[in-house]
Design a protein around this motif. Structure first.
Motif, PDB file in Angstrom:
ATOM      1  N   ALA A  96       8.116   8.338  -5.162  1.00 59.02           N
ATOM      2  CA  ALA A  96       8.192   9.121  -3.931  1.00 59.02           C
ATOM      3  C   ALA A  96       7.344  10.374  -4.015  1.00 59.02           C
ATOM      4  N   LYS A  97       7.086  10.842  -5.239  1.00 65.39           N
ATOM      5  CA  LYS A  97       6.289  12.055  -5.423  1.00 65.39           C
ATOM      6  C   LYS A  97       4.790  11.788  -5.295  1.00 65.39           C
ATOM      7  N   MET A  98       4.383  10.526  -5.219  1.00 63.56           N
ATOM      8  CA  MET A  98       2.960  10.200  -5.104  1.00 63.56           C
ATOM      9  C   MET A  98       2.418  10.613  -3.737  1.00 63.56           C
ATOM     10  N   SER A  99       1.127  10.884  -3.691  1.00 67.26           N
ATOM     11  CA  SER A  99       0.489  11.233  -2.428  1.00 67.26           C
ATOM     12  C   SER A  99       0.286   9.983  -1.583  1.00 67.26           C
ATOM     13  N   ASP A 100       0.214  10.154  -0.280  1.00 69.31           N
ATOM     14  CA  ASP A 100      -0.012   9.000   0.606  1.00 69.31           C
ATOM     15  C   ASP A 100      -1.347   8.305   0.329  1.00 69.31           C
ATOM     16  N   PRO A 101      -2.440   9.039   0.066  1.00 70.01           N
ATOM     17  CA  PRO A 101      -3.689   8.337  -0.271  1.00 70.01           C
ATOM     18  C   PRO A 101      -3.561   7.462  -1.521  1.00 70.01           C
ATOM     19  N   ASP A 102      -2.797   7.921  -2.514  1.00 70.95           N
ATOM     20  CA  ASP A 102      -2.620   7.109  -3.720  1.00 70.95           C
ATOM     21  C   ASP A 102      -1.747   5.885  -3.444  1.00 70.95           C
ATOM     22  N   ILE A 103      -0.713   6.049  -2.635  1.00 67.92           N
ATOM     23  CA  ILE A 103       0.114   4.897  -2.261  1.00 67.92           C
ATOM     24  C   ILE A 103      -0.730   3.890  -1.487  1.00 67.92           C
ATOM     25  N   ALA A 104      -1.602   4.389  -0.620  1.00 69.41           N
ATOM     26  CA  ALA A 104      -2.484   3.508   0.154  1.00 69.41           C
ATOM     27  C   ALA A 104      -3.446   2.759  -0.766  1.00 69.41           C
ATOM     28  N   SER A 105      -3.983   3.441  -1.767  1.00 65.36           N
ATOM     29  CA  SER A 105      -4.904   2.794  -2.709  1.00 65.36           C
ATOM     30  C   SER A 105      -4.189   1.723  -3.519  1.00 65.36           C
ATOM     31  N   LEU A 106      -2.972   2.006  -3.949  1.00 64.68           N
ATOM     32  CA  LEU A 106      -2.205   1.017  -4.704  1.00 64.68           C
ATOM     33  C   LEU A 106      -1.926  -0.211  -3.832  1.00 64.68           C
ATOM     34  N   TYR A 107      -1.628   0.023  -2.564  1.00 67.73           N
ATOM     35  CA  TYR A 107      -1.400  -1.084  -1.623  1.00 67.73           C
ATOM     36  C   TYR A 107      -2.642  -1.953  -1.503  1.00 67.73           C
ATOM     37  N   LEU A 108      -3.802  -1.333  -1.362  1.00 66.58           N
ATOM     38  CA  LEU A 108      -5.050  -2.095  -1.235  1.00 66.58           C
ATOM     39  C   LEU A 108      -5.324  -2.898  -2.503  1.00 66.58           C
ATOM     40  N   TYR A 109      -5.030  -2.314  -3.658  1.00 63.59           N
ATOM     41  CA  TYR A 109      -5.274  -3.038  -4.906  1.00 63.59           C
ATOM     42  C   TYR A 109      -4.365  -4.258  -5.008  1.00 63.59           C
ATOM     43  N   LEU A 110      -3.067  -4.080  -4.755  1.00 63.42           N
ATOM     44  CA  LEU A 110      -2.142  -5.207  -4.873  1.00 63.42           C
ATOM     45  C   LEU A 110      -2.446  -6.297  -3.849  1.00 63.42           C
ATOM     46  N   ARG A 111      -3.039  -5.939  -2.733  1.00 63.50           N
ATOM     47  CA  ARG A 111      -3.471  -6.944  -1.764  1.00 63.50           C
ATOM     48  C   ARG A 111      -4.668  -7.744  -2.271  1.00 63.50           C
ATOM     49  N   SER A 112      -5.366  -7.199  -3.282  1.00 64.31           N
ATOM     50  CA  SER A 112      -6.584  -7.851  -3.766  1.00 64.31           C
ATOM     51  C   SER A 112      -6.356  -8.764  -4.965  1.00 64.31           C
TER      52      SER A 112
END
Length: 435
Positions: free
Chosen positions: A141-157
């Motif tokens: 929860a302490k992560m930034s939104d841009p980092d959460i978004a990047s992790l989402y894009l990676y797991l989608r790949s």
């Protein structure tokens, strides 16, 4: 003549009380129904800014997944990457990690960014039910939104894997996810990491990595009776159950990471960096459950490893404990066991040999509040990374077949009360539990 009202007959008095009790029960039932409807409702959370609003990338997400050690919890030994199924034994039951590949039937292939964000930030599944905090959303929860978004894009790949999740085996009543409403109310803070203006930018970067992405506190912070991190003792050592190479589950203690006398006081920032990047330093070699973590920390950039070292040196040290050296019931026997079996490699003064044994003097693992990891090392050896890396030292052999529970307890007590260490004595019962 009197105007007093005559007393009601017994039956009439009972009827009046029955009516009042009936109304009270109705009120309580209505209140209970309202509370149940509130607690059991699907959880709604505020939507984040759209995915396109962030400067996110799958490449950045790949680095975050490495540093966050996602594979260790979501990949079984020999299994497909991120397909889940890893077993977690907790005081509340047994959990199995989920499939986080983009498979549409068994993974997160149908999840939107908003749903992924809700899981990471608020511990909520797409259907609005609560996630168990074995998934460390209290840190993510302490992560930034841009980092959460990047992790989402990676797991989608990553490659999708059609592997269904295993059913959890929770003890009653913890199988009811709605109870987590109360747990989160008490213990979950979904605010992002806030930099400390009194610290350097490097220290704050390290704080973000330690407290959010790498979630070091998940293992190294004590937990209360409800399984929530005790933030008042952040990073001062924790206890958990983990699987070893043989498939057995063993209790471990994670040492104090602060610069206190029971933690990493003897470690320099360079020692911490070396341990994270190479798995070794003059004072320690990676072993036990930390070998999985090392598979992640080895991928840290040099600057991020330096930032983590800086932050850990800045964390408020834990207080010194009561002097336990007075508990000498097993000290003399332990000294004999040490001299016969350990002194050659670790030396009579406990300072260790550069080639043979690591220093035991003022050693964070030796003087952890819970002695489980020390006992494990004595019984089973140090469980080094596989394949083993060149630590530059000889490998310690297990002593479980040579030493009795009483011998191991005496040795551990001697180590924890000698060479500048200060920790409670160890009992044969504690050793027996670890066998």
């Amino acid at each position: 003549m009197t105007t007093d009202t005559p007393p009601l007959p017994a039956k009439s008095r009972f009827g009046a009380w029955a009516r009042r009790l009936g109304w009270l029960l109705l009120v309580l039932l209505a209140a209970g129904a309202a509370l149940a409807a509130y607690v059991f409702r699907p959880v709604a959370v505020a939507a984040p800014a759209p995915l396109q609003a962030h400067k996110a990338s799958a490449a950045a997400g790949a680095y975050l997944a490495k540093v966050g050690n996602c594979a260790a919890c979501h990949t079984t030994p020999g299994g497909a990457a991120y397909a889940g199924g890893v077993k977690f034994v907790t005081p509340f039951g047994t959990l199995f990690s989920t499939n986080i590949t983009p498979d549409k039937d068994h993974g997160i292939g149908t999840w939107t960014y908003e749903q992924f964000h809700a899981a990471m930030k608020h511990g909520v599944r797409p259907d609005g039910t609560h996630l168990y905090p074995a998934f460390p959303y209290t840190s993510f929860a302490k992560m930034s939104d841009p980092d959460i978004a990047s992790l989402y894009l990676y797991l989608r790949s990553v490659a999708p894997v059609a592997q269904p999740a295993r059913e959890n085996e929770m003890d009653f009543p913890f199988g009811n996810r709605a109870l987590l409403h109360f747990w989160k109310t008490l213990f979950h803070d979904d605010a992002p990491y806030t930099p400390d203006n009194t610290r350097s930018a490097q220290s704050n970067r390290g704080g973000y990595l330690v407290e959010a992405v790498a979630h070091c506190g998940a293992c190294h912070t004590p937990r209360n009776m409800l399984g929530a991190p005790d933030e008042s003792r952040n990073l001062r050592g924790g206890v958990y159950v983990d699987q070893v190479a043989s498939g057995a589950y063993r209790r471990w203690s994670a040492p104090d990471l602060t610069s206190g006398v029971h933690g990493l006081k003897e470690w320099s920032a360079k020692d911490i960096q070396s341990y994270l990047l190479t798995g070794k330093n003059p004072r320690a070699v990676v072993h036990g459950p930390m070998t999985e973590v090392y598979e992640s920390t080895a991928h840290l950039t040099k600057s991020d490893a330096e930032a983590i070292a800086t932050y850990l040196r800045d964390v408020a040290p834990g207080p010194a404990r009561t002097d336990w050296s007075a508990f000498r019931s097993r000290m003399k026997e332990g000294e004999v066991v040490y001299t016969v079996h350990c002194g050659t490699c670790h030396l009579p003064d406990g300072k260790g040999d550069r080639i043979l044994g690591v220093p035991l003097a003022r050693n964070a693992l030796v003087q952890a509040e819970d002695p489980s990891s020390l006992i494990n090392v004595i019984l089973y050896g140090p469980d080094l990374p596989d394949p083993p890396f060149a630590s530059g030292r000889t490998t310690m052999k297990p002593f479980g077949k040579r030493l009795s529970d009483e011998d191991v307890a005496a040795l551990a007590t001697y180590l924890r009360s000698s060479f500048g260490n200060n920790a409670p004595q160890v009992s044969p019962e504690q050793v027996a539990r670890q066998r």
